[in-house]
Design a protein around this motif. Structure first.
Motif, PDB file in Angstrom:
ATOM      1  N   HIS A 128      61.847  30.161  -3.472  1.00  0.00           N
ATOM      2  CA  HIS A 128      60.730  31.115  -3.391  1.00  0.00           C
ATOM      3  C   HIS A 128      59.421  30.332  -3.336  1.00  0.00           C
ATOM      4  CE1 HIS A 128      58.686  34.907  -3.789  1.00  0.00           C
ATOM      5  NE2 HIS A 128      57.999  34.464  -4.816  1.00  0.00           N
ATOM      6  N   GLY A 129      59.160  29.711  -2.206  1.00  0.00           N
ATOM      7  CA  GLY A 129      57.920  28.968  -2.036  1.00  0.00           C
ATOM      8  C   GLY A 129      58.015  27.549  -2.566  1.00  0.00           C
ATOM      9  N   MET A 130      56.875  26.878  -2.503  1.00  0.00           N
ATOM     10  CA  MET A 130      56.782  25.479  -2.942  1.00  0.00           C
ATOM     11  C   MET A 130      56.190  25.460  -4.345  1.00  0.00           C
ATOM     12  SD  MET A 130      57.907  24.325  -0.185  1.00  0.00           S
ATOM     13  CE  MET A 130      57.881  24.379   1.587  1.00  0.00           C
ATOM     14  N   ASN A 131      57.028  25.609  -5.345  1.00  0.00           N
ATOM     15  CA  ASN A 131      56.577  25.740  -6.725  1.00  0.00           C
ATOM     16  C   ASN A 131      57.295  24.731  -7.616  1.00  0.00           C
ATOM     17  OD1 ASN A 131      59.141  26.799  -6.815  1.00  0.00           O
ATOM     18  ND2 ASN A 131      58.463  28.913  -6.814  1.00  0.00           N
ATOM     19  N   GLN A 174      53.967  30.373 -11.420  1.00  0.00           N
ATOM     20  CA  GLN A 174      53.727  28.937 -11.604  1.00  0.00           C
ATOM     21  C   GLN A 174      53.103  28.609 -12.958  1.00  0.00           C
ATOM     22  OE1 GLN A 174      54.861  26.629  -9.587  1.00  0.00           O
ATOM     23  NE2 GLN A 174      53.833  24.826 -10.361  1.00  0.00           N
ATOM     24  N   ASN A 175      52.057  29.336 -13.348  1.00  0.00           N
ATOM     25  CA  ASN A 175      51.397  29.019 -14.622  1.00  0.00           C
ATOM     26  C   ASN A 175      52.333  29.244 -15.809  1.00  0.00           C
ATOM     27  OD1 ASN A 175      51.215  31.866 -14.176  1.00  0.00           O
ATOM     28  ND2 ASN A 175      49.592  31.993 -15.701  1.00  0.00           N
ATOM     29  N   VAL A 176      53.177  30.276 -15.745  1.00  0.00           N
ATOM     30  CA  VAL A 176      54.132  30.551 -16.826  1.00  0.00           C
ATOM     31  C   VAL A 176      55.206  29.465 -16.851  1.00  0.00           C
ATOM     32  CG1 VAL A 176      55.841  32.189 -17.710  1.00  0.00           C
ATOM     33  CG2 VAL A 176      53.686  33.031 -16.753  1.00  0.00           C
ATOM     34  N   ALA A 177      55.692  29.062 -15.678  1.00  0.00           N
ATOM     35  CA  ALA A 177      56.724  28.019 -15.603  1.00  0.00           C
ATOM     36  C   ALA A 177      56.208  26.714 -16.207  1.00  0.00           C
ATOM     37  CB  ALA A 177      57.151  27.809 -14.153  1.00  0.00           C
ATOM     38  N   GLU A 178      54.973  26.356 -15.880  1.00  0.00           N
ATOM     39  CA  GLU A 178      54.395  25.120 -16.414  1.00  0.00           C
ATOM     40  C   GLU A 178      54.207  25.194 -17.926  1.00  0.00           C
ATOM     41  OE1 GLU A 178      50.853  24.591 -14.081  1.00  0.00           O
ATOM     42  OE2 GLU A 178      51.980  23.966 -12.309  1.00  0.00           O
ATOM     43  N   GLU A 179      53.696  26.336 -18.437  1.00  0.00           N
ATOM     44  CA  GLU A 179      53.519  26.502 -19.883  1.00  0.00           C
ATOM     45  C   GLU A 179      54.858  26.492 -20.597  1.00  0.00           C
ATOM     46  OE1 GLU A 179      51.279  30.061 -20.637  1.00  0.00           O
ATOM     47  OE2 GLU A 179      49.561  29.364 -19.478  1.00  0.00           O
ATOM     48  N   PHE A 180      55.871  27.130 -19.982  1.00  0.00           N
ATOM     49  CA  PHE A 180      57.201  27.175 -20.580  1.00  0.00           C
ATOM     50  C   PHE A 180      57.757  25.763 -20.725  1.00  0.00           C
ATOM     51  CE2 PHE A 180      61.803  27.112 -20.045  1.00  0.00           C
ATOM     52  CZ  PHE A 180      62.188  27.842 -21.146  1.00  0.00           C
ATOM     53  N   PHE A 182      64.574  30.830 -11.570  1.00  0.00           N
ATOM     54  CA  PHE A 182      63.377  30.126 -12.040  1.00  0.00           C
ATOM     55  C   PHE A 182      62.281  30.042 -10.985  1.00  0.00           C
ATOM     56  CE2 PHE A 182      61.070  26.259 -13.538  1.00  0.00           C
ATOM     57  CZ  PHE A 182      60.646  26.775 -14.745  1.00  0.00           C
ATOM     58  N   ALA A 183      62.628  30.064  -9.715  1.00  0.00           N
ATOM     59  CA  ALA A 183      61.606  30.006  -8.659  1.00  0.00           C
ATOM     60  C   ALA A 183      60.713  31.240  -8.660  1.00  0.00           C
ATOM     61  CB  ALA A 183      62.263  29.850  -7.288  1.00  0.00           C
TER      62      ALA A 183
END
Length: 185
Positions: free
Chosen positions: A84-87, A55-61, A50-51
């Motif tokens: 994988h970063g700060m997300n 970011q925009n897809v994760a938030e929309e999902f 999931f990382a």
């Protein structure tokens, strides 16, 4: 399509995206997108790596699937990934570690895997070509993505030697206290 005999026994329907079992259960595989599972009803959602979802897809999902998750009294969500970063994954992970959500953080460090030793570590460092990659992939470290004025590997090494000051929540405000230094008056 070929399925092992033990799996064929309970499968009524099979295609590349789903399996319907004799008991009526349905297992679907889908790419993570805002419309992938919208309107569905699920007992279990498994999010792999999931990382690495933008970011925009994760938030929309999560915006589209969260009503389904929260409406089911027994719905379970499992999220796995290497950092994988700060997300969004980082936020869910740190919130779980700090008990600010109901997820249970489980960390698997490279040294927890039988057969992995210092020799194995050195081989991986050589193969990956950077300490940062090893820290992220095997040390379960969330490193910033992109260029930084401070080298992530050096920052990680130094941060392991630092002691956090005592943080106290007082009247809704954080107050940071350090232990007294007896050499100062």
């Amino acid at each position: 399509e070929y399925l092992p005999r033990w799996l064929q026994m309970g499968v009524l329907e099979w295609n590349k995206a789903s399996i319907i079992l004799e008991n009526g259960s349905k297992v679907i595989a889908s790419a993570t997108s805002s419309s992938a599972v919208r309107g569905g009803s699920f007992n279990f959602i498994f999010l792999d790596e999931f990382a690495y979802v933008p970011q925009n897809v994760a938030e929309e999902f999560f915006s589209s699937v969260y009503p389904t998750i929260s409406s089911g009294q027994e719905t379970k969500v499992t999220i796995i990934s290497t950092p994988h970063g700060m997300n969004m994954y980082y936020k869910y992970w740190t919130d779980a570690v700090n008990k600010r959500n109901s997820y249970i953080p489980i960390e698997v460090h490279w040294s927890d895997v039988p057969g992995r030793d210092e020799k194995w570590k050195q081989e991986q460092l050589a193969a990956l070509g950077s300490v940062e990659s090893f820290l992220q992939e095997y040390e379960v470290q969330f490193l910033s993505v992109g260029d930084s004025a401070i080298n992530d590997a050096l920052f990680y090494e130094l941060s392991q030697k630092c002691v956090d000051p005592l943080v106290v929540l007082d009247d809704g405000n954080y107050k940071i206290y350090e232990n007294p230094d007896s050499t100062r008056i």
